[in-house]
Every structure is written in structure tokens, then in C-alpha cells.
Design an enzyme around this catalytic site. Sequence first.
Site, short mmCIF file in Angstrom:
data_model
loop_
_atom_site.label_atom_id
_atom_site.label_comp_id
_atom_site.label_asym_id
_atom_site.label_seq_id
_atom_site.Cartn_x
_atom_site.Cartn_y
_atom_site.Cartn_z
N ASP A 198 0.87 -1.17 0.00
CA ASP A 198 0.00 0.00 0.00
C ASP A 198 0.91 1.23 0.00
O ASP A 198 2.04 1.16 0.44
CB ASP A 198 -0.88 -0.02 1.26
CG ASP A 198 -1.97 1.04 1.22
OD1 ASP A 198 -2.04 1.77 0.22
OD2 ASP A 198 -2.74 1.12 2.19
N ASP A 255 -5.71 -5.70 4.95
CA ASP A 255 -4.50 -6.27 4.33
C ASP A 255 -4.25 -7.72 4.75
O ASP A 255 -3.37 -8.38 4.20
CB ASP A 255 -3.26 -5.44 4.69
CG ASP A 255 -3.30 -4.05 4.09
OD1 ASP A 255 -3.75 -3.93 2.93
OD2 ASP A 255 -2.90 -3.09 4.76
N ASN A 304 40.95 -33.41 -4.11
CA ASN A 304 41.89 -34.10 -3.22
C ASN A 304 41.59 -35.58 -3.09
O ASN A 304 42.50 -36.42 -3.07
CB ASN A 304 41.87 -33.45 -1.83
CG ASN A 304 42.59 -32.13 -1.81
OD1 ASN A 304 43.45 -31.87 -2.64
ND2 ASN A 304 42.24 -31.27 -0.87
N ASN A 341 40.49 -33.08 6.76
CA ASN A 341 39.11 -32.63 6.55
C ASN A 341 38.59 -31.82 7.74
O ASN A 341 37.90 -30.82 7.58
CB ASN A 341 38.22 -33.85 6.31
CG ASN A 341 36.92 -33.50 5.60
OD1 ASN A 341 36.93 -32.77 4.62
ND2 ASN A 341 35.82 -34.02 6.10
#
Length: 881
Positions: free
Chosen positions: A339, A603, A667, A692
Site C-alpha cells: 500500500d 490487508d 583431493n 578434513n
Amino acid sequence: MSLPATAEAASTAERPIASTAQLTAEQVLLDLQSTDSGLGGDEAARRLAAVGPNALRTHKASPWLVLGRQLRSPILILLILTAGLSLFLGDATNSIVIGVILVVSVGLGFSNEFRAERAAEALHSRVTHTVVVLRDGTACQIDVVDLVPGDVVRLSLGAIIPADIRLLTSKDLVCDESILTGESLPVDKTPVPIAGNASLGDLACILFMGTIIQTGSGTGVVVATGGRAEFGKIALGLGERQPETEFQLGLKRFSFLLLQVAVGLTTLIFVANLLLGRPLLVSLLFSLAIAVGITPQLLPAVVSTCLAAGTRALAKRKVLVKRLVCIEDLGDMDVLVTDKTGTLTEGHISFTAALPARPDVSEAGLFVLGLVSTEADYSHGTVSTVGQNPLDSALWEAPAARVFEPGSHRRMDIIPFDHRRRMTSVLVADVAGNQQIVTKGSPEDVMVLCADVPPQAQAQLNEQYDAGARVVAVATRSAQGMSAIEPADEQGMLLAGFLVFLDRPKANAKESLVELASLGIRVKIATGDNAKVAEKVCRDLGLVSGGTLTGVQIDALTDPELGEAARETTIFARVSPEQKARIIRLLRQQGRAVAFLGDGVNDALALHHADVGISVESATDVAKDAADIVLMDKDLGVLAEGVREGRRIFANTIKYVLMGTSSNFGNMFSAATASVVLSFLPMLPGQILLNNLLYDTGQLAIPGDRVDKEQLQTPSHWDIAFIRRFMLVFGPISSLFDFATFGLMLFVFNAAPGEFRAGWFIESIATQTLIIFAIRTRRVPFLRSRPSAGLLWASLAVVAVGIYLPLSPVGAVLGFDPLPVPFFLALLAMTVVYLVLVELAKQWFFSRPVQQRPAVRRRGPFHHVHRRAARFSVPEPLRSP
């Protein structure tokens, strides 16, 4: 009421809903041991204990569930079993190393994800959704999760039905049941019982949980709550945990891709090592370590940390989100329907002039007609503007209202404003006993009711519209002898004149519109105002209009026609709440991610239908309840900050994914190849897992990284094909430098197995950690895109630890031997060449047309079911219905 009666009422509430619809309201109240005055507080508490909360979701952060997710990986379970078997067979050192690494890895993932879940739990617990119930005959507000069968509730426009309810009374009640039945047309509701069997869509006396009141109001008695309600059965069928976010759903698809790669690679490695005559246990352990090494284990923790950090960042920007998924929805947005009042304009409406349309009406007289036709109660003298619509409030706040004599007029009846008629009518009598109907509303609608409109009236009106003013028309007619009025009496009126109001454009609105446009968001205006007024405001703010549609034109279009028109149209004027919701629904069907910003009762319907509903702190309770996100300031600039935050979270998550898949894949491919070619394993299983773990730990700083401006310009979505292409381009580059390291160690330094493993461990941790600085941006790193300080120092720290470990006293325990000094000079040179080659490959990769195609937005069919069900959430496990 006794406890046995409570149990009887609870069992009665489990009656099939179609059977309940066949009973009269009195019979239903009798069966539920309730009355039209509702339950007593003590009885309601007993029933809540007996049947449980009216909930469909639990937001309790469970450490056991988080830990279970961490341990759910089949590869991880196999590694744990294999490490135990290794210990049993006497290889204690390797087994302990693997065990410690696994514990640390799981611990890191658990701590980060559980902390994020606790943040989400706190977020959900702060948000409450209330409903008005009668307890001990008095109306009060309670949390929807505390509703029980037998409660009598009051419901009004825009409300979400909080349970399955049998209507007791109704006034012009119409419900949107599309979420339950799939039918887009609204359904009229009435307390009259149904004769015979009928489908859910034909049960006119039943209000279903999760549906929305489109117009009207009513009262009803709760007959089923939680999972016993029809909507509850559907929602619980999708699970009782809070729904996964789009990120997490994308993560599932991504994990499936990695699983395919890992299974293929590890199977080949395992078979090849067995054919080479290596021990079964060593071959199995190495293969599983490769599988773990290729998967970014901390990705769930990174995603959760990103989302939790996002809620805190948005809160600092005065943007409050009700659920974590709202952050992603906000970043996903590419159309904003709003609005204009309070968003593009100041939102403070002031009365400026009264323009009589007839010679016998004075300005002061016209102003008084405007006052008496407001919905405010002026009979007691002082008038409160709290809860009044902005135009009525502006009239009462005008200086001329101070001299109004409340005793000069007596209101006998009123027809309140509604969004179909767009007017208010009152029956009033003056001190002389003269009665008249005074109608006040939109000029287009009021003037149609007038018998003789003065010729200059339309010119007056157009002049005000062209100036951008808001105008209300006032009309009257004599009503002697009448004691009540209805809409049919609004005819044969005489136009008295126009009341003019001003709502100035916001000073920063133009700048905010530019910001939203830079984010690829199209702003569309849906207003109850006249089209010319809306167009004038848009022109003043530099908003380029793609055309205007009025409510009358919208009603004349079919859905396909309106969908096509809405694509380009910028202004929708004189639209009703139903028309706003229809426009949003059709925009969503085109694949657009639509947000709606609104703050009024009218709304609420549109807020529910949007992908993300946005309201403001000063909004009506109904609007705030319907919204997913609440802005503390009604400012489009604040909203733009929220969109940036949502997109920043996604961009940082994708950084981790792209980096992990490319470097991990490269890898692990190198390790697989070397294990077949060499006479020894290129890296021990424990060393792979340690590599890792170090690498993943450093990347926990990614959620706080900076994001380039161009990455925020459009919404981003999971694109598995893009990730696969990225992995297949950058993975082999990583492997190429791994093979160069192998050659250096074997042919230049004549390295023994321990030295070889130490050299590759250091090279691997350096290249796959430092590559984040190239992958995190499409620009030239450092020169045109600087990383955050946290990511920079975390990455450098990981590289430093990776270099130190093989040289430290624990290096021998880990299976490493010391390295010659020249190796580090060669490593430095190779790392620089590697990063340069990655940068060149990156420029080529992103310049290809296939990488520039926008990702397709996927929104599952149950997205709105999950969203609607989230309001029925409790911080404890749910009972079985």
C-alpha cells in the site's frame, strides 16, 4: 464440571466433522458440555491437560535429535565400527587417532547446530498468536495453542481460523478455504446445520482450522483442535518438526549428488586396493576415509549458523522475523506489493479543506456532516481516535472539530464502512428533530447514489486528484420517521461536497525505491485510493509506472488475463482485500516470489496469500498476526536491508558448498589415483580425516564473511547442475597440483612414505583452505573484494596448524616424517601458481552463457501448509492425536 465430564466432552470432540455439521448449534454445545458463554477457566485448564495443546509443530531444540543427525551418516557409522575393529585387531594408534578426530568433528557440528536450534527455539517462543475467547462469560485473549474443545471464540475479518469450529452466529461471513480444499473461490458460512452427508467444501456451518475469514465476522464453538482438526491431519502428515528451509531442502539434493560420487569413488578404491593385495581392513578404512573426506561434514552447522546469525543481524536493523525460514523467503523476494500509505507517503493524513458542491452547503456545515458520519462515538463529548481509520482520525484532529457540539446531533443508526461498498452511512437527528441519512465514502461510489450531481463537481474532484490529494465525498437525504437504515436506503442522495486530505510523500521513499530496484525487486502499489492520486505519488517519487488497473477493471478480467496484465502493471487502485489477494496469487503462479507489505485489517488476506507477509509494529493486531516479518519502522529502506541479509546468508552458504565440493573432490580423486599407482597409501585414513577436520573448522567463519554487491542484486536458488559443473572444472585443477606435489616428493626429494604423506598433507591443507579467497567472489580477490577479518585469520590459522602438525612432536604419532626446507619453498611457489590458475579458470567459467542463466525457483506444494501450521507451535513434543 467434573473430570469425567471433561473426558466425555473431549471424546465427543472427536466425532467426524460431517456428523457435527448435521447437528444444531444447541446440540453441539450440549455434546461439548459447553454454553454460548464459553467454558470456565478451571474447566478449560482441565481440558487442556486432557487433550493437549492446540499444536501442529514443536520448536523444542532437542540435543538428542541434533546429535542423531550428526551420527546419521552411514559412512560415519561405518568409520566408527571400522575404527573399533581396528582397535580390536591391534592397530591401536590409528584407531585412537581416527576416534579422536571423529569425536571432535561430530562435537563441532553438534555444538554449532544445537546453538542455532536454541536460537530458533527462542525466536519461536517469543512469537505468540492470539484468539478472542469467552471464559467465564468474559471475552479475553489467549494463545491459540491453549484452545480446547468447547471454547467459544469470536472471529473477524482477516483472522486465521484457530481450530475446527461449529458456527453459532455469523454476519456476512465468507471464508477462503483454498489451503484445505484447493478451491480459490470463497465460501459463504452460516450457522444453519447441514442436511445429509456432504464433502468438506460443502460444510457451510463449519469453520476449518488454517482457513481465513475473507469478509464478515462470527462466533463459534471449538469442536476439534491440533491434529484432530482437518487441517491438522494434513499438517501432521508432513511431520511435527518445524519444516526444513529451502536451503536445507537444497542441501538434501546436494548431499544426494555427493553420495553418488562418494559411493562410486570409494567402491573403485576398495576393489583396486584389494586387487593390489593390501589388507582388507586397511583398504576398507582408507575407502571410508575418502568417502568422509569428499563430504562437507559441517555444512548443516554452517547453514544453521548462517540463519541464526541472520536473525540477530536483522533484529539490529529493526526487522523481526517469526521463523528462520522467513529469512530465506525475504531474500527470495523479487516482487513487493505494498500500500502507498505510510510506505511511500508519511502515513500521517491531515484534513486540508471542505469543498461544498451546492450553494446551500457551507464549508463548516460540510465539515460537520463529515464528523457525524464517522464511526467514532461522539455522544460523550471527548472523542478518541484510537482504532479509527486514518481519514476519520484526521477529521477529529482538525482544529475545526474543537468547536463541534456533540449534543447538536444524535446518531440513531449506522452502517459501518466495508470494502465492498467503500462508504459509511449514518442516520442522525439534529436538535430540531430533523432526520437525515449522511453517507461518506469514495467519491466514485457515493456519486453513483446521488440523484443530481452538480456539473462542476467532477471538475472539482479531478482538480484535487491531479494535485495528489485524497478525497472523500459526502451526500445526504431526508429520512423523517426512520429508526434504522440498511444499504438499500443508500439511494436518492444529494451530493453535499468533498472533504480533502493530504498525505505527503516520504522524504526517503525515492531513495528506498532505488535501493529495492538495485536488488532486482519490482515494487507494485495496491491501494484503496483513486488511481490518479496513486499515479501522482509515484510520479513524484520517480517510480516508473507500467500501467494502472482499477478494481472495476480487475473484476472484468479472467485469471489468465489478470495474470498477464499484473506482470507489467505497477498500480492497482480502488482494490478490495479480495482483489489484492487475487493479484498476489496470480503473481505467485508465474513463479515470482511475492512479498506483501500491509498494516490494516483489510490487508490480512493478502498477507496470508503472499510468499512472505510483512507488517509494521504500528499495524493492527490482525495484520501483525498475519505477517511473517514485522518492521519496527515502516520504511522500505529497512526492508531492503532485510532482503540483503537473506541473500547474504545464501551467498555465504554457497561459498562453502562450492569450495568444499571442488577442493574435496579434487583431493579425494588424487588420493584414489595415488593409492592405485603407489606401493603405499598416499595418506593414512586418520590423516585424511584430520585434514578434513582442520579444513572444515576454518570455514565456520564463512557465515560472517562479506558478500559482493552484485551477488545481492537478484535472488539465488539451489542449482545442483551448476554445483556439479563447478566441481568438475575446479576439482581436476586441484588434482593437477596434487599430482605435481606427488612428482616433487617422489622424483626430487625421493621421499619415504612418512615424508610423502607429510608433504601432501601440508600442500592439501594449504591449497584447499586458501582457495576460499578465490571462490568467495567473482571479482579479483583482495584487490576488488576483501574477505572478512574473521575468515582471513581463520584460514591463515588453519594453514599454520596444518604446516605445524607434521613438524611437531605429535607428527610421528600421526604417521608423519620431517620434511626438508626446500620443500616449503617449492610449496610456496606451487600455491601461488595454483591460485593464479584457479583465478583464470574462474573468469572463464563464469563468462560462459550456461553459468549466467537464472536458477529456477522451486516452491513445494506444501510451502503454505507449513507456513500456516507454524503458528500452532509449542516448545515440547506433541502428543499423538
